[in-house]
Design an enzyme around this catalytic site. Sequence first.
Site, PDB file in Angstrom:
ATOM      1  N   ARG A 166       0.856  -1.178   0.000  1.00 56.00           N
ATOM      2  CA  ARG A 166       0.000   0.000   0.000  1.00 56.00           C
ATOM      3  C   ARG A 166       0.902   1.240   0.000  1.00 56.00           C
ATOM      4  NH1 ARG A 166      -2.008  -3.484   4.141  1.00 56.00           N
ATOM      5  NH2 ARG A 166      -4.090  -4.307   3.696  1.00 56.00           N
ATOM      6  N   HIS A 291      -3.860  -9.101   4.307  1.00 54.23           N
ATOM      7  CA  HIS A 291      -5.310  -9.102   4.472  1.00 54.23           C
ATOM      8  C   HIS A 291      -5.710  -9.954   5.670  1.00 54.23           C
ATOM      9  CE1 HIS A 291      -6.078  -8.125  -0.057  1.00 54.23           C
ATOM     10  NE2 HIS A 291      -5.928  -7.032   0.669  1.00 54.23           N
ATOM     11  N   TYR A 300      -9.063  -9.058  -5.310  1.00 54.35           N
ATOM     12  CA  TYR A 300      -7.905  -8.679  -6.118  1.00 54.35           C
ATOM     13  C   TYR A 300      -7.611  -9.693  -7.222  1.00 54.35           C
ATOM     14  CZ  TYR A 300      -6.659  -5.069  -2.725  1.00 54.35           C
ATOM     15  OH  TYR A 300      -6.663  -3.962  -1.920  1.00 54.35           O
TER      16      TYR A 300
END
Length: 317
Positions: A166, A291, A300
């Site tokens: 991220r 996750h 995803y």
Amino acid sequence: MSNQLVPSSADRRLTAEHFQGLADVPPEAEWFANIDNRSTRRAYENALRDFMRFTGIRQPGEFRIVTRSHVIAWRDDLVVRGLSGMTVRHRLAALSSLFEHLCESNAVTHNPVKGVKRPPVESYEGKTPALGDHQARALLEAPDGISLKGKRDRAILATLLYHALRREELCKLTIKDFKHERRGVAHLKVFGKGSKTRYVPLHPAAGGLIVDYLEADGRGLETSGALFRAVGNRAGGLTKAITPDAIYKIVRGYSAVLGFEIGAHALRATAATNALDHHADIAKVQEWLGHANIATTRIYDHRKTRAEDSPTFKVAY
């Protein structure tokens, strides 16, 4: 009570006034103070402010007289305003989180958000586009690779594309995190959502580009400080870590020149899709992405949505 158990006044850390003040903190404020993640905190604050404006709530204690009818009316108003189903669901989830805490604190008897029908979402498939292999290669080669900025940007793009980080995670990386080893294998030490730390093996291609960037920046032998920093002549900014907004602009800028303008999150989706395309175990991909739930990882998985795999291109006359 034994005198040994009674602290002296010199040992006291809180004054009597402060002690009483903390005892009087309403559970609504306590709930908000316990949200560590800045992004979650911001999203929940926006949701609660919107609910308070709609209902006219001004004091924390007024949440305790909220009923399901208030929540349904707010939900309907959000829909009328044109907010997406997913956004409405997120806002209801924020309000529900507050009431769950109030229930645990015995401030209310029930959660009025429970039982309120959530609007449907269009699809649980990820909306973030994943790049094709040729596009990913073109993006990696887009920075000039000669100037300090070009070397840094190549290293940033490679770190995102090879490790599915991220933006916030990349910005938090330090040189020490980059030079981390586990069992003799180079790893990135990544600080993710929910204050969770994970260790991601460093891809050799990205590792080489990062080393080139650090050497060009004169930091090849350093062991501390932000891994990716600003470049240029901005006063006082050259030792600070690059910001998530700057990462977004870097990805947006290079991809726009190549004709497929995307955001930084698309590189995370690209990395996940590429790993799955090459038969990576989805449970391992879940851990790799950081996750908490494998259902999020499945969002995803773009393998079923790639145009080149469509039966359209299998038709031959």
